[in-house]
Design a protein around this motif. Sequence first.
Motif, mmCIF file in Angstrom:
data_model
loop_
_atom_site.group_PDB
_atom_site.id
_atom_site.type_symbol
_atom_site.label_atom_id
_atom_site.label_comp_id
_atom_site.label_asym_id
_atom_site.label_seq_id
_atom_site.Cartn_x
_atom_site.Cartn_y
_atom_site.Cartn_z
ATOM 1 N N PHE A 67 19.667 11.100 13.443
ATOM 2 C CA PHE A 67 20.063 10.068 14.408
ATOM 3 C C PHE A 67 21.121 10.579 15.388
ATOM 4 O O PHE A 67 21.670 9.814 16.169
ATOM 5 C CB PHE A 67 20.656 8.854 13.674
ATOM 6 C CG PHE A 67 19.639 7.831 13.225
ATOM 7 C CD1 PHE A 67 18.308 8.136 13.119
ATOM 8 C CD2 PHE A 67 20.051 6.535 12.896
ATOM 9 C CE1 PHE A 67 17.374 7.186 12.702
ATOM 10 C CE2 PHE A 67 19.135 5.572 12.480
ATOM 11 C CZ PHE A 67 17.795 5.894 12.387
ATOM 12 N N ALA A 68 21.457 11.868 15.331
ATOM 13 C CA ALA A 68 22.646 12.373 16.016
ATOM 14 C C ALA A 68 22.606 12.236 17.535
ATOM 15 O O ALA A 68 21.616 12.570 18.186
ATOM 16 C CB ALA A 68 22.849 13.840 15.655
ATOM 17 N N SER A 69 23.696 11.714 18.096
ATOM 18 C CA SER A 69 23.980 11.779 19.527
ATOM 19 C C SER A 69 25.461 12.117 19.661
ATOM 20 O O SER A 69 26.191 12.086 18.675
ATOM 21 C CB SER A 69 23.719 10.438 20.213
ATOM 22 O OG SER A 69 22.354 10.099 20.173
ATOM 23 N N LEU A 70 25.915 12.402 20.869
ATOM 24 C CA LEU A 70 27.339 12.656 21.071
ATOM 25 C C LEU A 70 28.160 11.498 20.502
ATOM 26 O O LEU A 70 27.810 10.326 20.697
ATOM 27 C CB LEU A 70 27.650 12.825 22.560
ATOM 28 C CG LEU A 70 27.150 14.111 23.229
ATOM 29 C CD1 LEU A 70 27.582 14.134 24.694
ATOM 30 C CD2 LEU A 70 27.651 15.354 22.509
ATOM 31 N N ALA A 71 29.228 11.827 19.798
ATOM 32 C CA ALA A 71 30.162 10.844 19.239
ATOM 33 C C ALA A 71 29.529 9.960 18.153
ATOM 34 O O ALA A 71 30.122 8.974 17.740
ATOM 35 C CB ALA A 71 30.792 9.974 20.324
ATOM 36 N N GLY A 72 28.319 10.320 17.707
ATOM 37 C CA GLY A 72 27.676 9.532 16.659
ATOM 38 C C GLY A 72 27.006 8.263 17.164
ATOM 39 O O GLY A 72 26.595 7.409 16.380
ATOM 40 N N MET A 73 26.902 8.143 18.500
ATOM 41 C CA MET A 73 26.242 6.963 19.062
ATOM 42 C C MET A 73 24.760 6.943 18.674
ATOM 43 O O MET A 73 24.162 7.987 18.407
ATOM 44 C CB MET A 73 26.354 6.985 20.591
ATOM 45 C CG MET A 73 27.754 6.815 21.125
ATOM 46 S SD MET A 73 28.378 5.131 20.886
ATOM 47 C CE MET A 73 29.778 5.483 19.851
ATOM 48 N N LEU A 74 24.176 5.751 18.706
ATOM 49 C CA LEU A 74 22.783 5.616 18.263
ATOM 50 C C LEU A 74 21.847 5.490 19.468
ATOM 51 O O LEU A 74 21.103 4.518 19.595
ATOM 52 C CB LEU A 74 22.662 4.415 17.329
ATOM 53 C CG LEU A 74 23.488 4.579 16.048
ATOM 54 C CD1 LEU A 74 23.500 3.293 15.245
ATOM 55 C CD2 LEU A 74 22.969 5.735 15.203
ATOM 56 N N PHE A 75 21.896 6.505 20.330
ATOM 57 C CA PHE A 75 21.118 6.441 21.563
ATOM 58 C C PHE A 75 19.622 6.688 21.329
ATOM 59 O O PHE A 75 18.843 6.636 22.271
ATOM 60 C CB PHE A 75 21.665 7.436 22.590
ATOM 61 C CG PHE A 75 23.070 7.127 23.028
ATOM 62 C CD1 PHE A 75 23.485 5.797 23.173
ATOM 63 C CD2 PHE A 75 23.976 8.134 23.303
ATOM 64 C CE1 PHE A 75 24.782 5.500 23.576
ATOM 65 C CE2 PHE A 75 25.274 7.840 23.707
ATOM 66 C CZ PHE A 75 25.687 6.524 23.845
ATOM 67 N N LEU A 76 19.224 6.949 20.115
ATOM 68 C CA LEU A 76 17.791 7.080 19.835
ATOM 69 C C LEU A 76 17.067 5.749 20.021
ATOM 70 O O LEU A 76 15.847 5.727 20.226
ATOM 71 C CB LEU A 76 17.557 7.639 18.438
ATOM 72 C CG LEU A 76 17.766 6.707 17.237
ATOM 73 C CD1 LEU A 76 17.081 7.286 16.032
ATOM 74 C CD2 LEU A 76 19.224 6.449 16.950
ATOM 75 N N GLY A 77 17.840 4.645 19.902
ATOM 76 C CA GLY A 77 17.299 3.340 20.259
ATOM 77 C C GLY A 77 16.167 2.835 19.381
ATOM 78 O O GLY A 77 15.918 3.356 18.291
ATOM 79 N N LYS A 78 15.477 1.811 19.880
ATOM 80 C CA LYS A 78 14.396 1.163 19.121
ATOM 81 C C LYS A 78 13.279 2.147 18.783
ATOM 82 O O LYS A 78 12.730 2.119 17.684
ATOM 83 C CB LYS A 78 13.807 0.002 19.939
ATOM 84 C CG LYS A 78 14.707 -1.221 20.004
ATOM 85 C CD LYS A 78 14.033 -2.368 20.724
ATOM 86 C CE LYS A 78 14.040 -2.156 22.233
ATOM 87 N NZ LYS A 78 13.542 -3.311 22.998
ATOM 88 N N THR A 79 12.970 3.022 19.752
ATOM 89 C CA THR A 79 11.885 3.989 19.521
ATOM 90 C C THR A 79 12.243 4.926 18.374
ATOM 91 O O THR A 79 11.426 5.181 17.488
ATOM 92 C CB THR A 79 11.619 4.806 20.802
ATOM 93 O OG1 THR A 79 11.298 3.891 21.852
ATOM 94 C CG2 THR A 79 10.481 5.782 20.611
ATOM 95 N N GLY A 80 13.478 5.411 18.372
ATOM 96 C CA GLY A 80 13.918 6.312 17.312
ATOM 97 C C GLY A 80 13.984 5.615 15.964
ATOM 98 O O GLY A 80 13.557 6.157 14.935
ATOM 99 N N PHE A 81 14.521 4.399 15.963
ATOM 100 C CA PHE A 81 14.594 3.645 14.705
ATOM 101 C C PHE A 81 13.192 3.390 14.146
ATOM 102 O O PHE A 81 12.937 3.571 12.953
ATOM 103 C CB PHE A 81 15.322 2.306 14.921
ATOM 104 C CG PHE A 81 16.789 2.374 14.613
ATOM 105 C CD1 PHE A 81 17.633 3.115 15.411
ATOM 106 C CD2 PHE A 81 17.327 1.689 13.534
ATOM 107 C CE1 PHE A 81 18.995 3.188 15.147
ATOM 108 C CE2 PHE A 81 18.690 1.759 13.246
ATOM 109 C CZ PHE A 81 19.521 2.502 14.059
#
Length: 245
Positions: A67-81
């Motif tokens: 799930f990694a993004s800068l600062a641990g944000m969840l920018f993978l979003g609905k598609t990633g989830f």
Amino acid sequence: MIFSQALSHHFPGAVAEQVYVRASQHALLPLGFTRENAIACAGVCRDEITRPFVDAIQDVWGEAFNFASLAGMLFLGKTGFTAAEQHSPKLDGRERYIFYAFPHIALGESGEVGLCFRTGRDEPSTACGALAALQGELASGELNLMVDPLDIEMSLLRQRLLRLIPYGEAPGLLELTRLAYRAVLEDLENLAGLTIDVRAADYAVLAGIQVHGPNRSGYIWSGRSYAVVREVKQDLILDFSLGSD
Ligand SMILES: [Zn+2]
């Protein structure tokens, strides 16, 4: 202030990464989550110093969805989830997801906020670098709120955290890290709510802050932790007296 005092001052109750992961495993086993029937998802910063925590998660649960993004944000979003959820085992007709979500910060030998040293570099470095960059922008009053296609994650991080900062204020790195934790938890809960059918899946939310200490030591401050099993939400009680093995 020495490191251990700074750790307990800023992050009361923080424990070693392996101890935290082990305690989360012990809390989830009685609720039916096992290595065989669940998928773990690791939401941490891209920074390589976050990896020992991810390794500890994978030691317990097997290969984790990244799930990694800068600062641990969840920018993978609905598609990633949705992708992660569709990768879960489905052994007894149910899917099970374990979400770990942790922004990070370093504390130096004398408790210096943000200070860390990296392999092969003599000069000190900063963690989280993305949050430190944002903090510098806030302090200087120069913020570009446009989305830069060549700096997507930083653009989104800036926009996401500004929603939590009162206008004109410039929080320090500690406070910014706590705001990142709040944002990540909120986004995780929203994304879980949008993508999970709780009639067919159980899931756990484990959120907090990862703290890097001197000599590659790693700690976890435990924030919100709960599971939703058979549509019933329950808090997880993490027992850190179990140790790490
Ligand atoms: Zn970082």
